[in-house]
Design an enzyme around this catalytic site. Structure first.
Site, PDB file in Angstrom:
ATOM      1  N   LYS A  22       0.852  -1.209   0.000  1.00 24.76           N
ATOM      2  CA  LYS A  22       0.000   0.000   0.000  1.00 24.76           C
ATOM      3  C   LYS A  22       0.881   1.251   0.000  1.00 24.76           C
ATOM      4  CE  LYS A  22      -1.708   1.761   4.015  1.00 24.76           C
ATOM      5  NZ  LYS A  22      -1.472   3.207   4.145  1.00 24.76           N
ATOM      6  N   ASN A  23       1.872   1.261   0.882  1.00 24.62           N
ATOM      7  CA  ASN A  23       2.654   2.487   1.049  1.00 24.62           C
ATOM      8  C   ASN A  23       3.581   2.783  -0.131  1.00 24.62           C
ATOM      9  OD1 ASN A  23       1.344   2.854   3.411  1.00 24.62           O
ATOM     10  ND2 ASN A  23       3.103   2.483   4.753  1.00 24.62           N
ATOM     11  N   ARG A  92      -4.552  10.282   4.654  1.00 27.79           N
ATOM     12  CA  ARG A  92      -3.523  11.278   4.900  1.00 27.79           C
ATOM     13  C   ARG A  92      -2.522  11.338   3.755  1.00 27.79           C
ATOM     14  NH1 ARG A  92      -0.103  14.157   8.415  1.00 27.79           N
ATOM     15  NH2 ARG A  92       2.039  13.794   7.799  1.00 27.79           N
ATOM     16  N   CYS A 116      -5.232  13.134  12.989  1.00 30.15           N
ATOM     17  CA  CYS A 116      -5.363  11.700  12.885  1.00 30.15           C
ATOM     18  C   CYS A 116      -5.330  11.099  14.268  1.00 30.15           C
ATOM     19  CB  CYS A 116      -4.214  11.179  12.049  1.00 30.15           C
ATOM     20  SG  CYS A 116      -4.093   9.422  12.085  1.00 30.15           S
ATOM     21  N   ARG A 121       0.439  14.323  13.355  1.00 29.06           N
ATOM     22  CA  ARG A 121       0.878  14.116  11.980  1.00 29.06           C
ATOM     23  C   ARG A 121       0.892  15.421  11.181  1.00 29.06           C
ATOM     24  NH1 ARG A 121      -1.055   8.273   9.941  1.00 29.06           N
ATOM     25  NH2 ARG A 121       0.884   8.476   8.815  1.00 29.06           N
ATOM     26  N   PRO A 122       1.705  16.380  11.608  1.00 33.48           N
ATOM     27  CA  PRO A 122       1.772  17.645  10.873  1.00 33.48           C
ATOM     28  C   PRO A 122       2.430  17.470   9.506  1.00 33.48           C
ATOM     29  CG  PRO A 122       3.456  17.574  12.581  1.00 33.48           C
ATOM     30  CD  PRO A 122       2.663  16.307  12.706  1.00 33.48           C
ATOM     31  N   ILE A 123       2.352  18.500   8.681  1.00 32.78           N
ATOM     32  CA  ILE A 123       2.987  18.431   7.360  1.00 32.78           C
ATOM     33  C   ILE A 123       3.986  19.571   7.183  1.00 32.78           C
ATOM     34  CG2 ILE A 123       1.175  17.138   6.145  1.00 32.78           C
ATOM     35  CD1 ILE A 123       0.170  19.901   5.096  1.00 32.78           C
ATOM     36  N   ASP A 124       4.494  20.081   8.331  1.00 32.12           N
ATOM     37  CA  ASP A 124       5.421  21.213   8.258  1.00 32.12           C
ATOM     38  C   ASP A 124       6.661  20.903   7.412  1.00 32.12           C
ATOM     39  OD1 ASP A 124       5.809  19.417  10.436  1.00 32.12           O
ATOM     40  OD2 ASP A 124       7.370  20.717  11.225  1.00 32.12           O
ATOM     41  N   LEU A 125       7.170  19.673   7.502  1.00 37.81           N
ATOM     42  CA  LEU A 125       8.379  19.330   6.733  1.00 37.81           C
ATOM     43  C   LEU A 125       8.081  19.295   5.234  1.00 37.81           C
ATOM     44  CD1 LEU A 125       9.793  16.489   9.028  1.00 37.81           C
ATOM     45  CD2 LEU A 125      10.575  18.855   8.872  1.00 37.81           C
ATOM     46  N   ASP A 306       4.417   0.650  12.015  1.00 36.99           N
ATOM     47  CA  ASP A 306       3.210   0.017  11.475  1.00 36.99           C
ATOM     48  C   ASP A 306       3.053  -1.440  11.932  1.00 36.99           C
ATOM     49  OD1 ASP A 306       2.537   2.325  10.193  1.00 36.99           O
ATOM     50  OD2 ASP A 306       3.155   1.688   8.195  1.00 36.99           O
ATOM     51  N   ILE A 328       7.788   6.889  17.038  1.00 35.20           N
ATOM     52  CA  ILE A 328       7.468   7.621  15.802  1.00 35.20           C
ATOM     53  C   ILE A 328       6.205   8.470  15.957  1.00 35.20           C
ATOM     54  CG2 ILE A 328       7.006   7.418  13.308  1.00 35.20           C
ATOM     55  CD1 ILE A 328       9.773   6.407  14.005  1.00 35.20           C
ATOM     56  N   ARG A 398      -8.465  -0.537   4.278  1.00 34.36           N
ATOM     57  CA  ARG A 398      -7.572   0.483   3.731  1.00 34.36           C
ATOM     58  C   ARG A 398      -6.206  -0.118   3.389  1.00 34.36           C
ATOM     59  NH1 ARG A 398      -6.120   4.162   7.669  1.00 34.36           N
ATOM     60  NH2 ARG A 398      -4.836   4.816   5.945  1.00 34.36           N
TER      61      ARG A 398
HETATM   62  C1  UD1 Z   1       4.304   6.860   6.419  1.00 33.88           C
HETATM   63  C2  UD1 Z   1       3.459   5.634   6.213  1.00 33.88           C
HETATM   64  C3  UD1 Z   1       2.906   5.143   7.536  1.00 33.88           C
HETATM   65  C4  UD1 Z   1       4.031   4.954   8.537  1.00 33.88           C
HETATM   66  C5  UD1 Z   1       4.905   6.192   8.638  1.00 33.88           C
HETATM   67  C6  UD1 Z   1       6.132   5.978   9.491  1.00 33.88           C
HETATM   68  C7  UD1 Z   1       2.537   5.882   4.009  1.00 33.88           C
HETATM   69  C8  UD1 Z   1       1.313   6.107   3.186  1.00 33.88           C
HETATM   70  N1  UD1 Z   1       2.354   5.936   5.327  1.00 33.88           N
HETATM   71  O1  UD1 Z   1       3.434   7.858   6.944  1.00 33.88           O
HETATM   72  O2  UD1 Z   1       2.244   3.912   7.306  1.00 33.88           O
HETATM   73  O3  UD1 Z   1       3.473   4.690   9.805  1.00 33.88           O
HETATM   74  O4  UD1 Z   1       5.357   6.572   7.321  1.00 33.88           O
HETATM   75  O5  UD1 Z   1       6.887   4.928   9.027  1.00 33.88           O
HETATM   76  O6  UD1 Z   1       3.610   5.632   3.500  1.00 33.88           O
HETATM   77  N2  UD1 Z   1       6.200  14.534  10.882  1.00 33.88           N
HETATM   78  C9  UD1 Z   1       6.306  15.860  11.195  1.00 33.88           C
HETATM   79  N3  UD1 Z   1       6.207  16.775  10.194  1.00 33.88           N
HETATM   80  C10 UD1 Z   1       6.017  16.416   8.897  1.00 33.88           C
HETATM   81  C11 UD1 Z   1       5.915  15.049   8.580  1.00 33.88           C
HETATM   82  C12 UD1 Z   1       6.009  14.122   9.592  1.00 33.88           C
HETATM   83  O7  UD1 Z   1       6.477  16.227  12.360  1.00 33.88           O
HETATM   84  O8  UD1 Z   1       5.940  17.301   8.027  1.00 33.88           O
HETATM   85  C13 UD1 Z   1       6.258  13.524  11.963  1.00 33.88           C
HETATM   86  C14 UD1 Z   1       4.926  12.801  12.120  1.00 33.88           C
HETATM   87  O9  UD1 Z   1       4.058  13.531  12.951  1.00 33.88           O
HETATM   88  C15 UD1 Z   1       5.341  11.506  12.742  1.00 33.88           C
HETATM   89  C16 UD1 Z   1       6.716  11.248  12.107  1.00 33.88           C
HETATM   90  O10 UD1 Z   1       7.159  12.500  11.603  1.00 33.88           O
HETATM   91  O11 UD1 Z   1       5.484  11.640  14.131  1.00 33.88           O
HETATM   92  C17 UD1 Z   1       6.695  10.214  11.003  1.00 33.88           C
HETATM   93  O12 UD1 Z   1       5.890  10.676   9.965  1.00 33.88           O
HETATM   94  P1  UD1 Z   1       6.147  10.300   8.429  1.00 33.88           P
HETATM   95  O13 UD1 Z   1       7.412   9.514   8.293  1.00 33.88           O
HETATM   96  O14 UD1 Z   1       5.996  11.534   7.638  1.00 33.88           O
HETATM   97  O15 UD1 Z   1       4.921   9.336   8.164  1.00 33.88           O
HETATM   98  P2  UD1 Z   1       3.911   9.377   6.972  1.00 33.88           P
HETATM   99  O16 UD1 Z   1       4.620   9.684   5.699  1.00 33.88           O
HETATM  100  O17 UD1 Z   1       2.715  10.166   7.332  1.00 33.88           O
END
Ligand code: UD1
Length: 436
Positions: A22-23, A92, A116, A121-125, A306, A328, A398
């Protein structure tokens, strides 16, 4: 509404051909937006998250057809640069479409995928990285208005955390940018390699370097390509946890065993025998498992977050006390309440779960509030005595393709049916779609 009925206590045996990842499928589908042509993706699992990604592709102007596990995406007609809110909220990982849309169209309007249950799960990065490439992004009422006044320009981006989604978004935006981009402290998950392989097949120049760096040389145009998605390591680990917890002898076929070497150690410490041969992994489990004292979720190649829930379900009946640390996500223990209702003894202290092994679990009605919690409750139900009624099945769909048929192929006694009668439930957690 559907539920899955599990009559537990059976040994699991047999062979199962594993589903595609899936990922991997989701960012690769987003990458199809960049390719001005027809792409053919094999081994795409039949999952509601994949269907949600297909709906976004179609909305953007792609034509998508499915034949079995092969998706054909014709992205020549891509012209739309907005994604409606309901589509963004379906999952997401819809946020990876942002990088692809900026790369192809130079603009994008979409809402943030929202919070979530497993944490903020922010998207700041994602946003700071795309801004570093030259995108102008305005955030208004949880919606993003993104434009590139000029072509995106390659740069060096150093991630403070190796976020999987942010790494994917940067890759997608950078392949058509001017000049070269280097991502430092990039995610190293196998799904990143798979995305890079697909992008390169489309004509991109992406190089995964040692030490967590990714180098991307921008090209002018990408074409469609044919690609086979890697197998789903998290589904593999869930089925291995089930075999370990129930006792059994299970072979998973069509797996990339190198992708979960670090987790094999945990199964071995619990007392299972794991044999990996090219394309196959066999797990043999006999008698009561032993506790595993120190499992810590980490970015790849560490223990995957996961797989935390499914392995915790497996350890509920192990002899002794197991300890799992979730590093994580800040809030990824929603399965614990339900496992305890089945007779498990798990305490949570902050990000630490302490699992005192009990002799057996007992089936009852439980509800999954997220995808991986659903996988864990299926594992627990299979190992438990009596009948488990598993609700929140839409979360499971999902990420696990036809979970009950897969486990039935391994001799499990489980079936899906419409929700029966007015069975009482003590706990009704909020039902909300979230990533995983
Ligand atoms: C992906 C996977 C998910 C997995 C996760 C960690 C997919 C579709 N999903 O999710 O199954 O559990 O990797 O291996 O591939 N973070 C920030 N800012 C950001 C982005 C992330 O602070 O802009 C934090 C998140 O809150 C979290 C951590 O980084 O605590 C890991 O997130 P990330 O690696 O981005 O996970 P996803 O890509 O959402």
């Amino acid at each position: 509404m559907e539920e899955i009925i599990i009559r537990g206590g059976r040994r699991l045996e047999g062979k199962l051909r594993l589903q595609g990842s899936k990922n991997s499928s989701l960012p690769i589908l987003a990458a199809c937006v960049l390719a001005d042509g027809v792409s053919v993706l094999h081994n795409c699992p039949v999952l509601t998250d994949v269907a949600a990604a297909v709906r976004i592709l179609e909305h953007l102007g792609c034509t998508v057809t499915r034949e079995g596990h092969t998706l054909t995406v014709d992205s020549r007609g891509v012209s739309c640069y907005t994604v409606p809110e309901d589509m963004m909220h379906e999952m997401r990982s819809s946020i990876v479409f942002l990088g692809a849309m900026l790369g192809r169209l130079g603009k994008a309007e979409l809402c943030t995928p929202g919070g979530c249950e497993i944490g903020l799960r922010p998207i700041d990065l994602h946003l700071s990285s795309l801004r570093a490439l030259g995108a102008q992004i305005e955030e208004q009422n949880a919606c993003l208005h993104c434009v590139c006044r000029e072509k995106l320009k390659g740069t060096v981006i150093s991630l403070s955390f190796p976020s999987v989604g942010a790494t994917e978004n940067i890759m997608l935006a950078a392949v058509l940018a001017e000049g070269s981009t280097t991502i430092l402290n990039a995610a190293r998950e196998p799904e990143i390699d798979d995305l890079a392989a697909f992008l390169c097949a489309c004509g991109a120049k992406v190089q995964i370097c040692s030490g967590g760096a990714i180098r991307i040389e921008g090209v002018k145009k990408l074409h469609g390509a044919e690609h086979t998605v890697i197998s789903d390591r998290i589904a593999a680990l869930t089925y291995m946890a089930a075999a370990a917890a129930c006792g059994g002898d299970v072979v998973l076929e069509q797996v990339q065993t190198a992708h979960f070497l670090s987790v094999n150690r945990v199964f071995e410490q619990a007392g299972c025998r794991v044999t990996a041969t090219p394309g196959e992994v066999r797990i043999q489990s006999q008698g009561r498992l032993s506790a595993v004292r120190d499992i810590r979720t980490l970015p790849y190649p560490g223990f995957p977050t996961d797989a935390q829930a499914a392995v915790m379900a497996m350890l509920c009946t192990a002899k002794g006390t197991s300890v799992m640390v979730e590093t994580i996500f800040e809030n990824r223990f929603h399965h614990v309440h339900e496992l305890n209702r089945m007779g498990a003894r798990i305490r949570i202290e902050g990000r630490v779960a302490i699992i005192d092994g009990v002799a057996s679990l007992t089936g009852t009605a439980v509800t999954a509030v997220d995808l991986r919690a659903g996988g864990a409750l299926a594992v627990a139900g299979l190992a438990a005595k009596g009948e488990t009624v598993l609700r929140g099945v839409h979360h499971i769909d999902r990420g696990y393709e036809n979970i009950e048929a897969c486990l039935r192929a391994l001799c499990a006694d489980m079936e899906r049916s419409a929700v029966r009668g007015n069975r009482q439930q003590k706990f009704q957690p909020p039902v909300r779609q979230c990533g995983g």
